[in-house]
Each structure stands twice: as structure tokens, then as C-alpha cells.
Design a protein around this motif. Structure first.
Motif, PDB file in Angstrom:
ATOM      1  N   SER A 161     -16.667 -14.498  -3.751  1.00 44.18           N
ATOM      2  CA  SER A 161     -17.246 -13.308  -3.128  1.00 44.18           C
ATOM      3  C   SER A 161     -16.291 -12.144  -3.318  1.00 44.18           C
ATOM      4  O   SER A 161     -15.105 -12.251  -3.009  1.00 44.18           O
ATOM      5  CB  SER A 161     -17.473 -13.539  -1.636  1.00 44.18           C
ATOM      6  OG  SER A 161     -18.451 -14.519  -1.460  1.00 44.18           O
ATOM      7  N   LEU A 162     -16.819 -11.064  -3.830  1.00 41.69           N
ATOM      8  CA  LEU A 162     -16.006  -9.870  -4.025  1.00 41.69           C
ATOM      9  C   LEU A 162     -16.156  -8.976  -2.804  1.00 41.69           C
ATOM     10  O   LEU A 162     -17.262  -8.503  -2.522  1.00 41.69           O
ATOM     11  CB  LEU A 162     -16.458  -9.103  -5.266  1.00 41.69           C
ATOM     12  CG  LEU A 162     -15.985  -9.654  -6.596  1.00 41.69           C
ATOM     13  CD1 LEU A 162     -16.824 -10.826  -7.028  1.00 41.69           C
ATOM     14  CD2 LEU A 162     -16.006  -8.577  -7.623  1.00 41.69           C
ATOM     15  N   PRO A 163     -15.073  -8.747  -2.085  1.00 45.39           N
ATOM     16  CA  PRO A 163     -15.171  -7.861  -0.931  1.00 45.39           C
ATOM     17  C   PRO A 163     -15.397  -6.424  -1.392  1.00 45.39           C
ATOM     18  O   PRO A 163     -14.980  -6.047  -2.489  1.00 45.39           O
ATOM     19  CB  PRO A 163     -13.808  -8.011  -0.245  1.00 45.39           C
ATOM     20  CG  PRO A 163     -12.893  -8.500  -1.305  1.00 45.39           C
ATOM     21  CD  PRO A 163     -13.726  -9.263  -2.280  1.00 45.39           C
ATOM     22  N   PRO A 164     -16.069  -5.629  -0.571  1.00 42.87           N
ATOM     23  CA  PRO A 164     -16.275  -4.231  -0.966  1.00 42.87           C
ATOM     24  C   PRO A 164     -14.930  -3.506  -1.050  1.00 42.87           C
ATOM     25  O   PRO A 164     -14.016  -3.781  -0.274  1.00 42.87           O
ATOM     26  CB  PRO A 164     -17.153  -3.659   0.145  1.00 42.87           C
ATOM     27  CG  PRO A 164     -17.137  -4.646   1.246  1.00 42.87           C
ATOM     28  CD  PRO A 164     -16.672  -5.949   0.709  1.00 42.87           C
ATOM     29  N   LEU A 165     -14.829  -2.602  -2.002  1.00 39.39           N
ATOM     30  CA  LEU A 165     -13.592  -1.850  -2.187  1.00 39.39           C
ATOM     31  C   LEU A 165     -13.535  -0.683  -1.208  1.00 39.39           C
ATOM     32  O   LEU A 165     -14.537  -0.007  -0.983  1.00 39.39           O
ATOM     33  CB  LEU A 165     -13.515  -1.305  -3.615  1.00 39.39           C
ATOM     34  CG  LEU A 165     -13.466  -2.331  -4.740  1.00 39.39           C
ATOM     35  CD1 LEU A 165     -13.598  -1.637  -6.084  1.00 39.39           C
ATOM     36  CD2 LEU A 165     -12.180  -3.117  -4.683  1.00 39.39           C
ATOM     37  N   THR A 166     -12.356  -0.448  -0.668  1.00 37.41           N
ATOM     38  CA  THR A 166     -12.180   0.716   0.202  1.00 37.41           C
ATOM     39  C   THR A 166     -12.039   1.959  -0.675  1.00 37.41           C
ATOM     40  O   THR A 166     -11.740   1.861  -1.875  1.00 37.41           O
ATOM     41  CB  THR A 166     -10.908   0.571   1.065  1.00 37.41           C
ATOM     42  OG1 THR A 166      -9.771   0.530   0.194  1.00 37.41           O
ATOM     43  CG2 THR A 166     -10.962  -0.680   1.928  1.00 37.41           C
ATOM     44  N   GLU A 167     -12.232   3.103  -0.074  1.00 32.19           N
ATOM     45  CA  GLU A 167     -12.111   4.368  -0.807  1.00 32.19           C
ATOM     46  C   GLU A 167     -10.699   4.504  -1.394  1.00 32.19           C
ATOM     47  O   GLU A 167     -10.527   4.926  -2.537  1.00 32.19           O
ATOM     48  CB  GLU A 167     -12.418   5.542   0.128  1.00 32.19           C
ATOM     49  CG  GLU A 167     -12.453   6.887  -0.557  1.00 32.19           C
ATOM     50  CD  GLU A 167     -13.632   7.056  -1.501  1.00 32.19           C
ATOM     51  OE1 GLU A 167     -13.515   7.863  -2.442  1.00 32.19           O
ATOM     52  OE2 GLU A 167     -14.663   6.386  -1.311  1.00 32.19           O
ATOM     53  N   GLU A 168      -9.715   4.123  -0.605  1.00 29.82           N
ATOM     54  CA  GLU A 168      -8.325   4.217  -1.063  1.00 29.82           C
ATOM     55  C   GLU A 168      -8.091   3.315  -2.278  1.00 29.82           C
ATOM     56  O   GLU A 168      -7.459   3.722  -3.257  1.00 29.82           O
ATOM     57  CB  GLU A 168      -7.393   3.807   0.081  1.00 29.82           C
ATOM     58  CG  GLU A 168      -5.923   3.913  -0.249  1.00 29.82           C
ATOM     59  CD  GLU A 168      -5.046   3.477   0.918  1.00 29.82           C
ATOM     60  OE1 GLU A 168      -3.939   2.994   0.645  1.00 29.82           O
ATOM     61  OE2 GLU A 168      -5.475   3.617   2.080  1.00 29.82           O
ATOM     62  N   ARG A 169      -8.621   2.105  -2.218  1.00 32.80           N
ATOM     63  CA  ARG A 169      -8.455   1.162  -3.328  1.00 32.80           C
ATOM     64  C   ARG A 169      -9.181   1.669  -4.580  1.00 32.80           C
ATOM     65  O   ARG A 169      -8.686   1.532  -5.693  1.00 32.80           O
ATOM     66  CB  ARG A 169      -8.978  -0.227  -2.916  1.00 32.80           C
ATOM     67  CG  ARG A 169      -8.851  -1.262  -3.994  1.00 32.80           C
ATOM     68  CD  ARG A 169      -7.401  -1.593  -4.305  1.00 32.80           C
ATOM     69  NE  ARG A 169      -7.344  -2.539  -5.398  1.00 32.80           N
ATOM     70  CZ  ARG A 169      -6.586  -2.408  -6.476  1.00 32.80           C
ATOM     71  NH1 ARG A 169      -5.772  -1.390  -6.588  1.00 32.80           N
ATOM     72  NH2 ARG A 169      -6.621  -3.297  -7.428  1.00 32.80           N
ATOM     73  N   ARG A 170     -10.333   2.275  -4.380  1.00 33.04           N
ATOM     74  CA  ARG A 170     -11.071   2.839  -5.520  1.00 33.04           C
ATOM     75  C   ARG A 170     -10.243   3.917  -6.214  1.00 33.04           C
ATOM     76  O   ARG A 170     -10.191   3.983  -7.442  1.00 33.04           O
ATOM     77  CB  ARG A 170     -12.396   3.445  -5.054  1.00 33.04           C
ATOM     78  CG  ARG A 170     -13.427   2.436  -4.645  1.00 33.04           C
ATOM     79  CD  ARG A 170     -14.670   3.154  -4.099  1.00 33.04           C
ATOM     80  NE  ARG A 170     -15.530   2.261  -3.376  1.00 33.04           N
ATOM     81  CZ  ARG A 170     -16.457   1.497  -3.930  1.00 33.04           C
ATOM     82  NH1 ARG A 170     -16.644   1.532  -5.214  1.00 33.04           N
ATOM     83  NH2 ARG A 170     -17.197   0.702  -3.195  1.00 33.04           N
ATOM     84  N   ARG A 171      -9.597   4.755  -5.415  1.00 33.72           N
ATOM     85  CA  ARG A 171      -8.766   5.821  -5.997  1.00 33.72           C
ATOM     86  C   ARG A 171      -7.572   5.240  -6.760  1.00 33.72           C
ATOM     87  O   ARG A 171      -7.194   5.752  -7.813  1.00 33.72           O
ATOM     88  CB  ARG A 171      -8.292   6.780  -4.913  1.00 33.72           C
ATOM     89  CG  ARG A 171      -9.414   7.627  -4.358  1.00 33.72           C
ATOM     90  CD  ARG A 171      -8.932   8.498  -3.214  1.00 33.72           C
ATOM     91  NE  ARG A 171     -10.051   8.869  -2.373  1.00 33.72           N
ATOM     92  CZ  ARG A 171     -10.604  10.059  -2.364  1.00 33.72           C
ATOM     93  NH1 ARG A 171     -10.145  10.978  -3.130  1.00 33.72           N
ATOM     94  NH2 ARG A 171     -11.616  10.317  -1.579  1.00 33.72           N
ATOM     95  N   GLU A 172      -6.982   4.176  -6.221  1.00 37.22           N
ATOM     96  CA  GLU A 172      -5.879   3.509  -6.924  1.00 37.22           C
ATOM     97  C   GLU A 172      -6.354   2.944  -8.259  1.00 37.22           C
ATOM     98  O   GLU A 172      -5.656   3.052  -9.271  1.00 37.22           O
ATOM     99  CB  GLU A 172      -5.309   2.368  -6.071  1.00 37.22           C
ATOM    100  CG  GLU A 172      -4.498   2.808  -4.884  1.00 37.22           C
ATOM    101  CD  GLU A 172      -4.080   1.633  -4.006  1.00 37.22           C
ATOM    102  OE1 GLU A 172      -4.087   0.480  -4.498  1.00 37.22           O
ATOM    103  OE2 GLU A 172      -3.756   1.869  -2.838  1.00 37.22           O
ATOM    104  N   ILE A 173      -7.534   2.354  -8.245  1.00 35.90           N
ATOM    105  CA  ILE A 173      -8.086   1.781  -9.478  1.00 35.90           C
ATOM    106  C   ILE A 173      -8.326   2.891 -10.501  1.00 35.90           C
ATOM    107  O   ILE A 173      -8.000   2.739 -11.679  1.00 35.90           O
ATOM    108  CB  ILE A 173      -9.383   0.990  -9.182  1.00 35.90           C
ATOM    109  CG1 ILE A 173      -9.047  -0.288  -8.410  1.00 35.90           C
ATOM    110  CG2 ILE A 173     -10.116   0.655 -10.473  1.00 35.90           C
ATOM    111  CD1 ILE A 173     -10.257  -1.042  -7.890  1.00 35.90           C
ATOM    112  N   VAL A 174      -8.874   4.014 -10.044  1.00 32.19           N
ATOM    113  CA  VAL A 174      -9.122   5.139 -10.954  1.00 32.19           C
ATOM    114  C   VAL A 174      -7.799   5.648 -11.528  1.00 32.19           C
ATOM    115  O   VAL A 174      -7.710   5.962 -12.721  1.00 32.19           O
ATOM    116  CB  VAL A 174      -9.908   6.268 -10.246  1.00 32.19           C
ATOM    117  CG1 VAL A 174      -9.917   7.536 -11.072  1.00 32.19           C
ATOM    118  CG2 VAL A 174     -11.327   5.815  -9.959  1.00 32.19           C
TER     119      VAL A 174
END
Length: 185
Positions: free
Chosen positions: A101-114
Motif C-alpha cells: 500500500s502506497l501511503p498518500p504523499l504529503t505536500e512537503e514530500r511532494r516538493r522534495e520529490i520535485v
């Protein structure tokens, strides 16, 4: 001779863009992708083997991956390989298959990924520029050896630059698409 320099350059640039796109596929987004498991290898009768070669991978839901091994006794080995791979997912075993199961990404984590994606894209742009530099150096050597004229050198340098720009645009497009995919909630 200059045509081989240009074709070599194009080949290297195409490979660079292909590698970047493959790396982008491995990056986790909000949706499940079996590409996340591409780097996970498990011990299958003494050989390191990708999970996709010994099990069926499926995405029944947008945030879930199921792994159904062809041999039931391999479940624990696959589970162990996923744990050891440090991909940030915890497998759950129901005896016949494994669910991730993939947990939903937080906004902060999304920015780190970007941010990481942008670094990957920039590294590949640098690789393109290095390929361009090498091609121009080879062309200048041809001109120095009197294989081509100075006018031809200028023409080929412009062609090299145009090709480099087109491949940089491909990298930018891939980056933009992946960024949209990551930031999508």
C-alpha cells in the motif's frame, strides 16, 4: 566523417534522455507503479532475480500493488527482498500474494520529490552539454586536420547546437510531465 560525429552525438543524447525517463519512472508519485519494484532483486535459487520475473505484478487500486508469486513458497523471500530494498513500502502477506500500500504523499514530500526530479533533469542537461562539447571538439579536430573547412565547421557546430537544444527541450518536457504527476493530489 562529420556525419559520424553528429550521429554519435545524437545516439548519446538519445540514451541520456532515455535514462532520465527511466529514472523518472522509478520515482514514486501519488499513484502506484510497478516500476518502483524494478530495482528490487531477490534470491531465486541462488540468482539475484527481479521480482517481475518470478511473480505477477498488478495494480488493483491506484495506491496498491499486488505481487502474486508463481511459486507460493517464494512469498517470504519476496517479502524479505522488499524490506531489504528500502523503497519505503511495507509488504503485507496474505499467504497467496503480497500487497504493497502506497501511503498518500504529503505536500512537503511532494516538493522534495520535485526538487530531486529537477536535480536529475539538471544532471542530464549537464550530460547533454558534455556530449555537445565532445562533438564540437571532434569537429574542431577534423577542421584542424583539414578534413573539413572552417565554413563547414561553423555549419556543423550550429547543427550540434540545434540538436542539443532539441534534446534539452525533451528533458524539460519530461520534467514538466513528471512534476505535474507528482504534484497531482
Amino acid at each position: 566523417m562529420p556525419k559520424t560525429v553528429l550521429s554519435d552525438m545524437k545516439t548519446h543524447m538519445e540514451k541520456t534522455v532515455a535514462v532520465l525517463k527511466a529514472e523518472f519512472q522509478k520515482v514514486r508519485t501519488g499513484r502506484a507503479s510497478t516500476a518502483i519494484l524494478d530495482s528490487v532483486k531477490m534470491d531465486y535459487y541462488g540468482n539475484p532475480t527481479p521480482i517481475s520475473q518470478i511473480a505477477t505484478l498488478a495494480i488493483p487500486e491506484p495506491r496498491m500493488i499486488t505481487i502474486t508469486p508463481w511459486e507460493a513458497k517464494q512469498i517470504s523471500v519476496i517479502e524479505k527482498a522488499i524490506f531489504n530494498a528500502n523503497i519505503g513500502l511495507t509488504p503485507s502477506n496474505d499467504g497467496k500474494s503480497i500487497r504493497l500500500s502506497l501511503p498518500p504523499l504529503t505536500e512537503e514530500r511532494r516538493r522534495e520529490i520535485v526538487k530531486d526530479l529537477k536535480k536529475m533533469a539538471e544532471d542530464n542537461r549537464v550530460a547533454l552539454r558534455n556530449i555537445r562539447r565532445d562533438a564540437i571538439d571532434r569537429l574542431k579536430k577534423l577542421e584542424k586536420d583539414k578534413s573539413i573547412t572552417e565554413d563547414e565547421l561553423k555549419k556543423y557546430e550550429k547543427e550540434v547546437q540545434d540538436n542539443t537544444k532539441s534534446f534539452e527541450i525533451k528533458i524539460d518536457e519530461a520534467m514538466t510531465n513528471k512534476e505535474k504527476e507528482v504534484m497531482e493530489v
